[in-house]
Design an enzyme around this catalytic site. Sequence first.
Site, PDB file in Angstrom:
ATOM      1  N   HIS A   1      24.024  64.027  22.087  1.00 43.16           N
ATOM      2  CA  HIS A   1      23.617  62.696  21.644  1.00 43.16           C
ATOM      3  C   HIS A   1      23.460  61.737  22.809  1.00 43.16           C
ATOM      4  O   HIS A   1      22.982  60.613  22.622  1.00 43.16           O
ATOM      5  CB  HIS A   1      24.614  62.133  20.625  1.00 43.16           C
ATOM      6  CG  HIS A   1      26.010  61.964  21.156  1.00 43.16           C
ATOM      7  ND1 HIS A   1      26.904  62.995  21.235  1.00 43.16           N
ATOM      8  CD2 HIS A   1      26.657  60.877  21.633  1.00 43.16           C
ATOM      9  CE1 HIS A   1      28.053  62.562  21.729  1.00 43.16           C
ATOM     10  NE2 HIS A   1      27.921  61.273  21.986  1.00 43.16           N
TER      11      HIS A   1
ATOM     12  N   HIS B   1      27.509  56.680  30.384  1.00 44.74           N
ATOM     13  CA  HIS B   1      26.508  57.401  29.600  1.00 44.74           C
ATOM     14  C   HIS B   1      25.446  56.417  29.139  1.00 44.74           C
ATOM     15  O   HIS B   1      25.619  55.203  29.227  1.00 44.74           O
ATOM     16  CB  HIS B   1      27.146  58.119  28.402  1.00 44.74           C
ATOM     17  CG  HIS B   1      27.842  57.197  27.450  1.00 44.74           C
ATOM     18  ND1 HIS B   1      29.169  56.849  27.576  1.00 44.74           N
ATOM     19  CD2 HIS B   1      27.393  56.533  26.354  1.00 44.74           C
ATOM     20  CE1 HIS B   1      29.516  56.018  26.608  1.00 44.74           C
ATOM     21  NE2 HIS B   1      28.447  55.809  25.850  1.00 44.74           N
TER      22      HIS B   1
ATOM     23  N   HIS C   1      22.345  55.162  26.205  1.00 45.66           N
ATOM     24  CA  HIS C   1      21.757  55.148  24.862  1.00 45.66           C
ATOM     25  C   HIS C   1      20.316  54.665  24.987  1.00 45.66           C
ATOM     26  O   HIS C   1      20.032  53.744  25.748  1.00 45.66           O
ATOM     27  CB  HIS C   1      22.519  54.198  23.927  1.00 45.66           C
ATOM     28  CG  HIS C   1      23.906  54.636  23.601  1.00 45.66           C
ATOM     29  ND1 HIS C   1      24.216  55.354  22.472  1.00 45.66           N
ATOM     30  CD2 HIS C   1      25.078  54.462  24.268  1.00 45.66           C
ATOM     31  CE1 HIS C   1      25.515  55.599  22.444  1.00 45.66           C
ATOM     32  NE2 HIS C   1      26.063  55.068  23.527  1.00 45.66           N
TER      33      HIS C   1
ATOM     34  N   HIS D   1      26.522  52.534  29.381  1.00 43.11           N
ATOM     35  CA  HIS D   1      27.925  52.200  29.168  1.00 43.11           C
ATOM     36  C   HIS D   1      28.761  52.782  30.304  1.00 43.11           C
ATOM     37  O   HIS D   1      28.748  53.994  30.517  1.00 43.11           O
ATOM     38  CB  HIS D   1      28.436  52.774  27.844  1.00 43.11           C
ATOM     39  CG  HIS D   1      27.844  52.132  26.640  1.00 43.11           C
ATOM     40  ND1 HIS D   1      28.092  52.586  25.363  1.00 43.11           N
ATOM     41  CD2 HIS D   1      27.020  51.064  26.503  1.00 43.11           C
ATOM     42  CE1 HIS D   1      27.441  51.827  24.490  1.00 43.11           C
ATOM     43  NE2 HIS D   1      26.787  50.903  25.169  1.00 43.11           N
TER      44      HIS D   1
ATOM     45  N   THR E   1      30.958  51.989  19.177  1.00 34.49           N
ATOM     46  CA  THR E   1      29.684  52.162  18.473  1.00 34.49           C
ATOM     47  C   THR E   1      29.455  53.591  18.003  1.00 34.49           C
ATOM     48  O   THR E   1      28.375  53.908  17.507  1.00 34.49           O
ATOM     49  CB  THR E   1      28.504  51.724  19.363  1.00 34.49           C
ATOM     50  OG1 THR E   1      28.434  52.585  20.510  1.00 34.49           O
ATOM     51  CG2 THR E   1      28.673  50.278  19.811  1.00 34.49           C
ATOM     52  N   VAL E   2      30.436  54.448  18.177  1.00 32.87           N
ATOM     53  CA  VAL E   2      30.413  55.804  17.626  1.00 32.87           C
ATOM     54  C   VAL E   2      31.755  56.045  16.945  1.00 32.87           C
ATOM     55  O   VAL E   2      32.720  55.317  17.184  1.00 32.87           O
ATOM     56  CB  VAL E   2      30.177  56.874  18.720  1.00 32.87           C
ATOM     57  CG1 VAL E   2      28.828  56.674  19.383  1.00 32.87           C
ATOM     58  CG2 VAL E   2      31.294  56.868  19.748  1.00 32.87           C
TER      59      VAL E   2
END
Length: 249
Positions: free
Chosen positions: A101, A127, A129, A146, A212-213
């Site tokens: 992801h 990581h 997004h 992030h 957020t996950v």
Amino acid sequence: MEWIRSITFPTLLISSLCFFLLIAIASSDEVEDETVFTYIEGTGKGPKEWGQLDPHWKLCETGKFQSPIDVPNGKLRVVPSLGKLKKNYKPVPAVLKNRGHDIKIRWDGDAGKITVNGTDYKLIQCHWHSPSEHTFNGTRYQMELHMVHRSASGEMAVISVFYKYGRPDPFLTKLFHDIKTVGEEEENLGIINPRDIKFNGRKYFRYIGSLTVPPCTEGVVWTLIQKGFETNIRPTQPLDGRTVLFYAP
């Protein structure tokens, strides 16, 4: 407790006009296994179903302080007494991992720290997004980075950098080939200097939110500093009466 984030104009691989920097504080780690959840609605494992997939993820469905959000212009309160973000990073060996992801860089060793409200948070990983998770007056950026930090007591601080298309960013340019070709196995990157991720700024926003996950842990303090692909984003969450603070010296 008061926490800080900053936004600046970095020279980015896909951004140069402006970016926002956010810091989040949390007590639970993000879930890394991509097989247990997805960002695609209609699969039974999308964001609307996260809270039903695991009892420990209930906040994803019932929480009132969830992230990301859309940052509005009209609901800000100016707070002139907030402090500055202090950072002190070091170049150390790092590895690259494709988590399905997202793409993650993990630093192996003491990569330095940020200091927020007198507490030190050591840099662990970063990581991406794409596109950005947070929006600003409805505007979504092309990508969001992030930088994840952890304190000695296990709390987390996350700095997020938002990218727009523009001039090449030296940090991403250096890693572009590795990111493009990384497979299922971790890849050694050698020495990676976190200071190559440029951010600064004197104005910032702040609000209380969540990871957020999954497990969508709340109590995360987001601070946004402003100066100036398969989707892997969670939809923005309602403010539910929360106030976004704004600082400018």
